[in-house]
Design a protein around this motif. Structure first.
Motif, PDB file in Angstrom:
ATOM      1  N   LYS A   8     -19.603  76.611  11.317  1.00 35.25           N
ATOM      2  CA  LYS A   8     -19.492  76.232  12.743  1.00 35.25           C
ATOM      3  C   LYS A   8     -18.038  76.107  13.173  1.00 35.25           C
ATOM      4  O   LYS A   8     -17.673  76.515  14.279  1.00 35.25           O
ATOM      5  N   SER A   9     -17.208  75.574  12.292  1.00 35.05           N
ATOM      6  CA  SER A   9     -15.818  75.376  12.725  1.00 35.05           C
ATOM      7  C   SER A   9     -15.077  76.707  12.858  1.00 35.05           C
ATOM      8  O   SER A   9     -14.119  76.799  13.625  1.00 35.05           O
ATOM      9  N   GLN A  29     -14.911  77.832  16.417  1.00 38.14           N
ATOM     10  CA  GLN A  29     -14.226  77.009  17.434  1.00 38.14           C
ATOM     11  C   GLN A  29     -13.043  77.725  18.093  1.00 38.14           C
ATOM     12  O   GLN A  29     -12.778  77.531  19.275  1.00 38.14           O
ATOM     13  N   GLU A  79     -24.170  78.828  16.500  1.00 39.22           N
ATOM     14  CA  GLU A  79     -24.191  77.510  15.833  1.00 39.22           C
ATOM     15  C   GLU A  79     -25.626  77.078  15.543  1.00 39.22           C
ATOM     16  O   GLU A  79     -25.928  76.561  14.463  1.00 39.22           O
ATOM     17  N   GLU A 127     -20.938  73.330   7.941  1.00 44.45           N
ATOM     18  CA  GLU A 127     -19.888  72.804   8.829  1.00 44.45           C
ATOM     19  C   GLU A 127     -18.713  73.785   8.941  1.00 44.45           C
ATOM     20  O   GLU A 127     -18.154  73.979  10.017  1.00 44.45           O
ATOM     21  N   ARG A 128     -18.365  74.380   7.818  1.00 43.66           N
ATOM     22  CA  ARG A 128     -17.275  75.365   7.845  1.00 43.66           C
ATOM     23  C   ARG A 128     -17.642  76.581   8.712  1.00 43.66           C
ATOM     24  O   ARG A 128     -16.792  77.131   9.400  1.00 43.66           O
TER      25      ARG A 128
END
Lengths: 295, 295
Positions: B270-271, B274, B284, B267-268
């Motif tokens: 992918k973020s 952003q 991603e 998750e980190r």
């Protein structure tokens, strides 16, 4: 013999080269045993012929400055890595080098492999970060360096040497090995000095020829020293090539024939410098120094 | 699971990567046994994750063109050299890799050392000759590459890993090892893609963070696969880490804890994408691909 000009040049610059090499390793952030293993072999001394040759080539075009020492460290790091890997049990299986235990005898084989890998890689990083060298020239240096130290240069020569062990080689095969195994890095040292000294392109070509001949002088002398040398001065066992039944110049040409060939290539090296715009006295002295050295 | 977009991207580009790698080795002029040894390990297949990741990062900024394949070959050559040296008897002593005999089992230890050395050096030559890349960017690539693959990166991680064998490592020590041993080259792949795609400097920084998290995802998944994986799919023995009493994420955190950590870092990763200007869908998808792979 060594001229007083070359002796004073070596005295001044060898100390700076040693200091720069220490600094290049000290600033690397990595696990301490790896750094110790890298430093052990870098610190084992030796004549620093490649760095000094590069400085002499720069000096043929301009005065040497402090920033030049980083570049010369790169070539000594690659030379050192090649010795560490060559000494491994799977390669030449040597216990001593320059009078001290070889890297793998002190740090174990795994760290000998890794410290060699690290020195090779560090050399490229050093070249890529040379201060006040144009990007265009850095790229030229890196291209030459990679070619001369890899499969098409030094590593290829080492591979051919291993393949030739126990075989009767022709003079041509022997020269292929030496031109690559020893000659390529000497050639790089001289050409890199020319690039850093901003020598004209025609001169670079002549410097290449000079270095090629010098590489042969270096190797023929090495083979002669293996027959005639003094173990204490060499810091390693002499007669090793004979014991291993290796092809050498004295074996192929007789000892006298090898000595004649030594003089022949030394003259060709010097004459390659004649058509350059370089102040080439020191480089010529270097030929005599390599030809007449005792270890 | 793998998205159809990523699957089609991989299908198209993996074949081109394989072809380019073959061409990169074929054009090297060196003794045939050395070339065979280099080619053997380059040709041993594998998922080509690093090249594909670099292409995906380029693709986040512009369309991929034929000239991009040379750059991606460099990273795969360095990955391959590291596997050859890691498999040596003095290091991990592995007989099989990707379901085939390891390099030294086929060509002997000396040629395994030399073919690794040659691949590493060839990688730098390849980067220094990239067509249509500005000298300034070539130098940036070479600096990053040397740092990430040498003592301050991959080689340093391998050294720390060897030092940690048989010891109970903390999570922090384990992450140091993986961040360097596996993470550094993955990070280079992503950052190099950004440089070749002419990403803005702020984006390069975010790509670095993305890649760092992805590297942890990669390694945690590797450790989980060593516990849960299927030998046929892995192409090597599973449970090896347990046998060697190695510190792993499942051992430190339990298997469930390791799986939680896997999701957290995914998750980190992918973020981190952003806030970039990248078209980051494929990158991603790459995170999910690495996280959910079966081998």
């Amino acid at each position: 013999m060594i001229t007083s000009e070359l002796k004073s040049f070596i005295d001044i610059h060898k100390e700076e080269v040693d200091k720069s090499l220490t600094r290049c390793i000290e600033t690397v952030e990595c696990p301490s045993k790896l750094k110790d293993a890298m430093f052990y072999s870098i610190d084992a001394g030796g004549k620093r012929i490649r760095p000094l040759l590069m400085l002499a080539a720069i000096n043929a075009y301009r005065d040497i400055n402090d920033r030049d020492y980083d570049a010369v460290c790169a070539v000594e790091m690659v030379h050192t890595y090649s010795l560490i890997h060559d000494d491994l049990p799977a390669m030449d299986d040597d216990d001593y080098r320059r009078g001290r235990l070889t890297n793998h005898k002190v740090y174990g084989e795994a760290f000998a492999v890794l410290s060699g890998d690290a020195l090779l890689t560090q050399a490229f990083e050093t070249l890529s970060r040379l201060p006040e060298v144009k990007d265009f020239d850095k790229i030229r240096l890196i291209q030459e360096f990679a070619k001369d130290s890899g499969a098409q240069g030094m590593v290829g020569g080492q591979a051919a040497d291993l393949e030739g062990e126990g075989k009767d080689l022709s003079l041509k095969e022997l020269e292929y090995i030496h031109y690559h195994k020893t000659g390529a890095l000497l050639k790089f040292s001289v050409v890199a000095g020319g690039i850093l000294g901003e020598a004209p392109d025609d001169d670079i070509q002549q410097l290449r020829m000079f270095a090629q001949e010098l590489g042969l002088v270096f190797q023929i002398k090495d083979d002669i020293l293996d027959v005639e040398g003094n173990e204490a001065e060499m810091g390693k066992a002499t007669g090793a090539d004979q014991d291993k039944n290796k092809s050498t110049y004295p074996r192929l040409l007789t000892l006298d024939g090898a000595k004649e060939k030594l003089v022949y290539h030394a003259e060709r090296a010097k004459s390659a410098l004649q058509t350059t715009s370089a102040s080439s006295a020191l480089l010529e002295d270097f030929v005599d120094y390599v030809m007449e050295r005792l270890s």
